[in-house]
Design an enzyme around this catalytic site. Structure first.
Site: not given
Ligand code: CP3
Length: 375
Positions: A55, A59, A183
């Protein structure tokens, strides 16, 4: 030996390539990040341990947040120029040895006909759930269509490669069939990975589960091959929800399908398996045929590596919370991990799971500095 031979463009790189093939002493020859990364995946000695961070494109980076301010996540990943930009951001800032293409594991189900959204505070929410054989029959796994619908990922890889050249490794990735099935059956993320519907499906409707897994396996294999053709040097399979499977069924529910995917990949491209908190020993993960197993920080990395064949490389496994704290602690913990791995060829430094959005830039920089300083 899994290093792809690339024809030399210019003269004078003989030594470099001979080194890569393991015939020269590692310390005598400077190499670039891509060569260092690929040598580590092949468990060859390197002059310093290569690193990247799961990652890493995301962010915690101000430059990511700046781009994201005026755009949705979906727009960012579906626009190759933006996706390539985000792929390159962490490499430009920190000089990681590998870039990972900015995309998402849910891109494959989307290409199969299941739209998804990332909802603030909830995570993944899918536009359809798979609860029956008829639902699974409705999924598209046609290789031509899957490629066409995922061409934005291939384009992001090509654009990224253009900037990275042969200096920095470039990774493609996909979710494992099991993690994607979690999912798709649930229709959304589950708190603490408590996916119950996928297990119920496998027990109560085994035909539906098998068809779902066959289609996911085919589509994931297609997508990984497609990413390699577009320039990925290696691929990582994320089995993020390995721990949602009961230990005695993990092989049947997940590893079996991962093994089929690895068998279908070109033999000279390394595959990394990240099976978070998998309910099996690392050697069982390696038995899928991957060259690298990525381990979470619940394990002692050296002890785990000792129980693997010397030909299998390990990736990890600093605490994902480490970059949230101060740089001195990040530097010291990285040094300690590298010291513990000394003499074990085949280590790629990484966190045990994805970096947090609240990670501190100076602490990420400290991890990179520790890897540079250590030899
Ligand atoms: O590693 C990288 O930097 C490359 C990009 C990447 C993303 N997702 C970008 C992303 C990769 C490799 C992934 C993989 C992924 N996606 C996984 C497996 C890895 C893991 O963490 O176990 C999973 C389970 C997903 C599904 C997913 N995507 C979730 C659960 C979320 C929400 C996470 C959250 O904390 O909000 C996403 C969204 C997502 N994928 C973001 C990013 C940068 C955040 C999007 C944003 O709001 O800007």
């Amino acid at each position: 030996m899994h290093i792809r031979h690339r024809p030399r463009k210019r003269g004078g790189t003989d030594g470099k390539y001979r080194w890569l093939y393991g015939t020269l002493r590692a310390s005598s020859c400077p190499v670039n990040a891509r060569e260092r990364f690929l040598a580590a995946t092949a468990s060859l000695p390197v002059e310093r341990t290569p690193l990247w961070i799961m990652r890493q494109a995301g962010r915690y980076l101000p430059e990511y947040r700046a781009l994201r301010e005026s755009r949705s996540f979906a727009e960012m990943i579906h626009t190759p120029e933006l996706a390539a930009e985000v792929t390159l951001q962490p490499v430009r800032r920190f000089g990681f040895d590998a870039a990972i293409v900015f995309s998402d594991i849910m891109a494959v189900p989307e290409a199969m006909g299941v739209p998804y959204q990332i909802v603030e505070g909830t995570g993944v929410v899918t536009g359809r759930t798979i609860a029956s054989k008829a639902d699974a029959e409705g999924l598209c796994a046609d290789p031509d269509l899957v490629r066409e619908r995922l061409s934005y990922v291939a384009e992001a890889l090509r654009l990224s490669r253009r900037e990275l050249g042969t200096q920095t490794a470039l990774l493609g990735f996909a979710g494992s069939p099991w993690t994607l099935a979690c999912y798709l059956a649930e229709g959304r993320g589950a708190k603490n990975g408590a996916f119950t519907k996928v297990l119920a499906l496998s027990r109560e409707a085994p035909d539906a589960f098998d068809l779902l897994m066959e289609k996911l396996t085919a589509a994931v294999a297609t997508h990984l091959a497609f990413q390699i053709e577009a320039g990925a040097d290696a691929v990582q399979i994320f089995d993020s929800w390995a721990a949602a499977a009961p230990a005695e069924l993990y092989g049947e529910l997940s590893l079996k399908w991962i093994g089929k995917i690895v068998a279908a990949l070109p033999k000279n491209v390394p595959a990394i398996l990240f099976a978070k908190d998998a309910p099996c020993p690392p050697a069982t993960l390696a038995a899928t045929g991957v060259q690298v197993v990525s381990l979470s920080d619940s394990l002692n990395l050296r002890a785990a590596a000792e129980r693997l064949p010397a030909s299998i490389a390990v990736q990890g496994n600093l605490s994902p919370a480490l970059p949230d704290g101060d740089p001195e602690a990040a530097y010291a913990a990285t040094r300690a991990l590298l010291a513990s791995m000394k003499g074990r060829a085949g280590h790629i430094l990484n966190l045990g799971h994805g970096i947090h959005p609240q990670a501190r830039l100076e602490s990420v920089a400290a991890i990179v500095a520790a890897a540079r300083d250590f030899s």
